[in-house]
Enzyme design. Sequence first.
Site, PDB file in Angstrom:
ATOM      1  CB  SER A   1      -0.898   0.025   1.237  1.00 49.81           C
ATOM      2  OG  SER A   1      -1.733  -1.106   1.260  1.00 49.81           O
TER       3      SER A   1
ATOM      4  CB  SER B   1     -10.812   3.168   1.291  1.00 47.13           C
ATOM      5  OG  SER B   1      -9.692   2.318   1.090  1.00 47.13           O
ATOM      6  CD  GLN B   2      -7.602   0.148  -3.741  1.00 43.52           C
ATOM      7  OE1 GLN B   2      -8.170  -0.132  -4.798  1.00 43.52           O
ATOM      8  NE2 GLN B   2      -6.727  -0.659  -3.171  1.00 43.52           N
TER       9      GLN B   2
ATOM     10  CB  SER C   1     -10.772  -0.076   3.427  1.00 44.43           C
ATOM     11  OG  SER C   1     -11.340  -1.316   3.124  1.00 44.43           O
TER      12      SER C   1
ATOM     13  CG  ASP D   1      -6.060  -6.644   1.418  1.00 44.68           C
ATOM     14  OD1 ASP D   1      -7.048  -6.961   0.725  1.00 44.68           O
ATOM     15  OD2 ASP D   1      -5.274  -5.737   1.099  1.00 44.68           O
TER      16      ASP D   1
ATOM     17  CE  LYS E   1     -10.516  -6.121  -1.186  1.00 46.59           C
ATOM     18  NZ  LYS E   1      -9.595  -4.984  -1.125  1.00 46.59           N
TER      19      LYS E   1
ATOM     20  NE  ARG F   1      -3.884  -9.108   0.190  1.00 48.08           N
ATOM     21  CZ  ARG F   1      -2.621  -8.787   0.429  1.00 48.08           C
ATOM     22  NH1 ARG F   1      -1.818  -9.647   1.025  1.00 48.08           N
ATOM     23  NH2 ARG F   1      -2.152  -7.613   0.069  1.00 48.08           N
TER      24      ARG F   1
ATOM     25  CE  LYS G   1      -3.591  -8.449  -7.060  1.00 51.00           C
ATOM     26  NZ  LYS G   1      -3.590  -7.401  -8.068  1.00 51.00           N
TER      27      LYS G   1
END
EC number: 2.5.1.19
Length: 446
Positions: A15, A170-171, A198, A332, A359, A407, A432
Site C-alpha cells: 500500500s 476506499s481507493q 477500509s 485483506d 476483489k 492472498r 502480485k
Amino acid sequence: MSKNPIIVNAPASKSLSHRTLIAAALAGGVSNISSVLESDDITRTRDCLTACGASIVEKDGVLVVTGMSDGPKGGNADGKHKDETPHELFMHESGTTCRLMTAVAAAGKGTFRVHGAPRMHERPMAELTTALAALGAKFAFEGQEGYLPFVMTANGYKKKSVEITLEESSQYLSGLLLGAPLADHETTISVIGEKAVSWPYVALTLRIMEDFKAGFAVEILDGREWKAVPWRSVKGVKPGKVRFIVQPMGYENTGYQVEGDWSNASYFLAAGAVGTRPVLLKGLAADSLQGDRAIMDILSQMGASIKVNFDGILVEPGPLRGINVNMGRCPDLVPTVAAVAAFAATPTTIGNVAHLRLKETDRLAACANELARVGCGTEATVDSLIIRPAPLPRDSEVNFTTYNDHRMAMSMSLFELAGIKVNLDNPACVGKSFPGFFEEWKKIVG
C-alpha cells in the site's frame, strides 16, 4: 520460551509502495525511495507513472524518481494532434494501481486508455468515473459503462468540490486525494453514502501526502459546523460527516524509506499462532497506520501469545478458539484469519466484508470453498463468513484452488503446519504482491 523462534523479515508495504511512488512522481525534482516492494502490482504502478511522464530508475537498490514537471501527460495533451493515440495505462490485475492512477491521470492533461486483465474489466469503476466526470474528465467506455476498458480525456480537476462513497473501496477517495494537489484551486472532497470501508488505507494516503508536503485539512461535521481536526485523530468515517480540503500546492521531493507490510506479514504471524514454533517478524512498525496491524489483536483474541519488543513482533502458539470479528477495516486479512479459524476449537464469524466479493476473486466464496476441502463447515452470507472447524486431515494431500488470487495462495499454505501436503493450482500468483513468499515460507515449514 521452549523453542527458539523462526526469524522472518517482513517485506515492504505494498500500500505504501504504491502511494510513495505516486507522490514522488508528482513532485518536482528527484526523490530517492528505498525499500520499495518488488511485485507485479508495483511494477504496474511504476509503468503507469512513467507513461505519464515520470522517470523511475533503480540505482543500488534505491529507486530514483524524477517527477513530472507539471502533472501527468497523456497522448494528445495539447489538443493539436487529434490523431495521436492515447497513452496506455495497463493495470493487469492491480485494483490499487487502477483506482489510484485513473484519478491521478485525470488530474493531468491528455488522453489515456485505461485497461487491464479480464478480471480487472469485471471490477466496478463507476463510482470513481462518475466523480471524475463531475470534475471535468470525459470517458468513452469500450464495453459496459462504468467498467474498464475506457479512454479518458483529462483536463485537470476543474470543479472545486466532489463527492465520493467508500462503500465499494476506499481507493476511490485515496485516488482523488492524491490527484487534488495538482489542481489550480482548492478542492473539497466529501464522503457520502451508507457506510465506509477500509478507512486505515485512507490514513496511509494522508500520511504520504503529509510526508511529501501536500497541503490538506480534514474537517468533521460537529452539529451544523465543520471543524478541522488532526487527521491522525480520525479512526473511522461516518458518511456525510467528514470532508477533505486539499490545497493546490503540489508535492515536494524527498528521500523516503517504505515500512514493512502488515498484510504480507500476516501469514507468518499466523504461522506462529498455528504452528509448533514461535515466529519473530522483523521490520514491522508496531504503531503503523496500516489497518492490517489488526492481525495482532485478532490472533491474540483467538488465543495466541503476542509480544512486541525491540527485536520485532513475536507470536507463540497457544490453544486457539473461534471469535466474532468485524473485519471491515482490514479486508485483506480475511483469508489469513479464515485459515487460522480452521485450527481453532470453536466457530468463527467474520463480518462486515461484503466488499470482498469485488476483489481479485469473490474472496468470501473462495475462502468458503477452500476451507471446506479440509473438512470445515463454511457458510458465506452477503457480508460475512462463518467457519465451523473440524479435525484437520493431517498427513494427507489436499489440492487447493487459488483463483489466481495471491492472498488465497499464501493463506492456504498455512495448512502445511497441520502436516497437510498443500498443492496449489497456481503458486506463481503470489508474484502480485510478494514474489519471494515461498522462499521465506521455507523458513516456516523447513
